[in-house]
Motif scaffolding. Structure first.
Motif, mmCIF file in Angstrom:
data_model
loop_
_atom_site.group_PDB
_atom_site.id
_atom_site.type_symbol
_atom_site.label_atom_id
_atom_site.label_comp_id
_atom_site.label_asym_id
_atom_site.label_seq_id
_atom_site.Cartn_x
_atom_site.Cartn_y
_atom_site.Cartn_z
ATOM 1 N N TRP A 214 0.852 -1.190 0.023
ATOM 2 C CA TRP A 214 -0.075 0.071 -0.118
ATOM 3 C C TRP A 214 0.831 1.391 -0.259
ATOM 4 O O TRP A 214 1.974 1.334 0.616
ATOM 5 N N TYR A 242 -1.692 -0.925 -3.981
ATOM 6 C CA TYR A 242 -2.625 -0.255 -3.904
ATOM 7 C C TYR A 242 -2.245 1.121 -3.657
ATOM 8 O O TYR A 242 -1.545 1.379 -2.610
ATOM 9 N N ARG A 244 -3.824 4.086 -2.258
ATOM 10 C CA ARG A 244 -5.397 4.555 -1.309
ATOM 11 C C ARG A 244 -5.028 5.109 -0.176
ATOM 12 O O ARG A 244 -3.912 5.511 0.329
#
Length: 302
Positions: A214, A242, A244
């Motif tokens: 992440w 990701y 995010r």
């Protein structure tokens, strides 16, 4: 803390005392590489810069760095005074003058130039830009994973000073770094305007949770070239990645954390706000991404 380190810590190299520096078309000894106290970069932080890394005779991802440099200059209405080939030639001339072949770091800096009077208005810079390249022998030497501390300073909104801009104005990040050091850490973990984990004062930030990587959305952080290359190699190798929003709670529970940047590539994080992250050492995912990134740099060279 007795073992204070930084994310840009390099091996001591005596050759750096005699380096030659590019300054406005001339290559001069370090002691002669001087700019005016009226320079807009010194006086106002009015300029942009790029950091580049030399691996085995090749400046890694040079075109990406040049894209970012010229986009930043355009954004602040600054004429660098050189085209892309001119910047490349200046870099290669400086490299040749210093006899550097690998493990070198270059900082290409351009300011709006010398002002006629010591005030803010950009029209007072009438002599053209100041262009400088500092190139040092630089081999990372970071003896342990980095310790981070969350600080109250944030990367701001685009309408104040866009955090994507690689400008000379770094006081906000410097204050964040000072706050982290006062808290006993090496570097600052900075949140975004919504309170989500964002970046550090000098590097982009990633965590690993249950096999997933992440990082922040990228809306409020430097659009790091190494950051993007990590995202790219994860996609190419089938690693779930990701961009995010995520919180400090997510971060404290991470299995691994690491920083990315041109200097250190991927630097492991061992603790955040006094909480050990994973084993406290470089984790298997970070090692895997390091190897993938190294292979990408090698492909770029060939």
């Amino acid at each position: 803390m007795t073992d204070k380190i930084t994310t840009h810590q390099a091996q001591e190299d005596a050759r750096n005392e005699t380096i030659l520096i590019y300054l406005n078309g001339r290559i001069v000894p370090k002691a002669e590489a001087l700019v005016s106290v009226y320079d807009s970069g010194f006086m106002m932080g009015d300029g942009v810069w790029e950091g580049l890394r030399l691996y085995d005779g090749c400046w890694a991802f040079l075109d990406d760095h040049l894209d970012r440099l010229f986009e930043a200059a355009k954004a602040i209405d600054l004429d660098i005074g050189l085209d892309r080939d001119g910047v490349k030639n200046a870099l290669l001339e400086t490299q040749k003058a210093n006899g550097m072949t690998t493990d070198a770091h270059a900082r290409f800096m351009v300011t709006r130039g010398v002002k006629t009077r010591p005030f803010q208005h950009p029209a007072l810079s009438q002599q053209g830009p100041t262009v400088t390249i500092i190139m040092e022998h630089s081999k990372p030497s970071i003896p342990r994973p980095i310790r981070l501390a969350t600080v109250p300073h944030i990367r701001g909104l685009p309408m104040s000073q866009d955090p994507k801009l690689n400008s000379h104005s770094k006081l906000n990040c410097i204050l964040a770094c000072i706050a982290a050091e006062k808290a006993g850490a090496d570097e600052a973990l900075m949140l975004d305007v919504h309170g989500f984990v964002n970046t550090t004062n000098a590097c982009n930030f990633f965590i690993v949770r249950k096999g997933e990587v992440w990082t922040s959305t990228g809306d409020y952080c430097m659009n790091g070239i190494t950051r993007q290359k990590v995202i790219d190699v994860c996609h190419a190798d089938g690693i779930p990645i990701y961009e995010r929003n995520y919180s400090l709670v997510d971060t404290y529970g991470a299995d691994e954390a690491f920083l990315t940047g041109t200097f250190g590539a991927q630097t492991p994080v061992g603790a955040i706000d006094g909480r050990q992250i994973g084993s406290g050492e470089m984790g298997p995912m970070t090692k895997r991404i390091r190897a993938l990134y190294k292979a990408l740099v090698e492909r770029e060279r060939t």
